[in-house]
Design an enzyme around this catalytic site. Structure first.
Site, PDB file in Angstrom:
ATOM      1  CG  MET A  30    -113.298  74.261  47.234  1.00 38.99           C
ATOM      2  SD  MET A  30    -114.118  73.949  48.808  1.00 38.99           S
ATOM      3  CE  MET A  30    -112.938  73.449  49.755  1.00 38.99           C
ATOM      4  CG  HIS A  37    -105.856  73.224  42.837  1.00 41.39           C
ATOM      5  ND1 HIS A  37    -105.170  73.887  44.022  1.00 41.39           N
ATOM      6  CD2 HIS A  37    -106.711  72.775  43.324  1.00 41.39           C
ATOM      7  CE1 HIS A  37    -106.203  73.948  45.033  1.00 41.39           C
ATOM      8  NE2 HIS A  37    -107.110  72.963  44.813  1.00 41.39           N
TER       9      HIS A  37
END
Ligand code: PAF
EC number: 6.3.2.1
Length: 280
Positions: A30, A37
């Site tokens: 997102m 990430h």
């Protein structure tokens, strides 16, 4: 440096996907990327011939009361980080195309979404499985990478992939931790100094239960009590849940035998933190 191709529409993705070397690794996000990430992206780059990353703030996984516009975004920085990491394709679909007018087709896993995080966030996992199924369907990756920090999300997506016969390997990357064991999360920045110090209690409680398990404890209740004792000893911590569950089904255990997920959610002040550990 790697050429990062950026696309928006499903049609652009279909065309770009056709010329990507296989196996394709996929990291759905997102955006507002952090070290967690990037560790997924790094792993995807190591294990795949080409890597696709999506950035999509998925409205259907937020509660109606959540302020979607307040969700942090920094596309410029994300782009730069992904370029440096060697990603091949960045897909930034629009909400209008993801959820066309009249949208009414959902992907929903049942039992596995009910406990733990699902109990606190009704409808959340329906939004996650729907968007991830749509992303998988479009990207057609051979492997998809998720963070083990969101253990229930990983279990739910594995269930979905099995149930829908999707030929995709779900790779869960280990939790990245601070020096004192606190699992990295963008929420950690909300903690004041005292709360930040106290926050290591989550990992301490998991380690204590793991150590009891290693010494031969097999009663799930005893392991939960070990964790609970450590959390309640910390005056700044307020326990929300503790779970000792089967790793795949997330059903609470009586006796620990196979692969097991210990997990918990704890408030420090107004900040809600989650953590987990897998053993067996
Ligand atoms: O973990 C996330 O960031 C999201 O839940 C995901 C998997 C990208 C789906 O929107």
């Amino acid at each position: 440096m790697n050429e990062l191709q950026e696309i928006v529409t499903f049609e652009e993705l279909r065309i770009a996907r056709a010329s990507l070397p296989e196996p394709v690794g996929f990291v759905p996000t997102m955006g507002f990327l952090h070290e967690g990430h990037l560790s997924l992206v790094k792993r995807a780059c190591e294990q795949s011939a080409s890597v696709v990353v999506s950035i999509f703030v998925n409205p259907t996984q937020f509660a109606p009361t959540d302020d979607l516009d307040a969700y942090p975004r920094d596309l410029e920085r994300d782009r730069e980080l992904l370029r440096e990491a060697g990603v091949d394709l960045l897909w930034i679909p629009t909400p209008e195309e993801m959820y066309p007018p009249g949208f009414q087709t959902w992907v929903e896993a049942e039992k596995i979404t009910k406990p733990l995080e699902g109990a606190k966030r009704p409808g959340h996992f329906r939004g996650v499985t729907t968007v991830v199924a749509k992303l998988f369907n479009a990207v057609q990756p051979q492997m998809a990478f998720f963070g083990q920090k969101d253990a229930q999300q990983v279990a739910v997506i594995r269930r979905m992939v099995r149930d829908l016969n999707m030929p995709i390997e779900i790779v869960a990357s280990p939790i990245i931790r601070e020096r004192d064991g606190l699992a990295m999360s963008s929420r950690n920045t909300y903690l004041n100094e005292a709360e930040r110090q106290a926050a290591s209690v989550l990992y301490k409680s998991l380690l204590a239960a793991q150590s009891a398990y290693k010494k031969g404890e097999r009663s799930a209740d005893s392991l939960r009590r070990v964790m609970e004792g450590i959390i309640t000893d910390e005056p700044l911590a307020r326990l929300e849940y503790i779970s000792c569950a089967d790793y795949d089904s997330l059903e609470e255990l009586t006796v620990v035998s196979g692969k097991t997920l210990l997990s918990l959610a704890v408030y420090l002040g107004r900040t809600r933190l989650i953590d987990n550990l897998v053993f067996g």
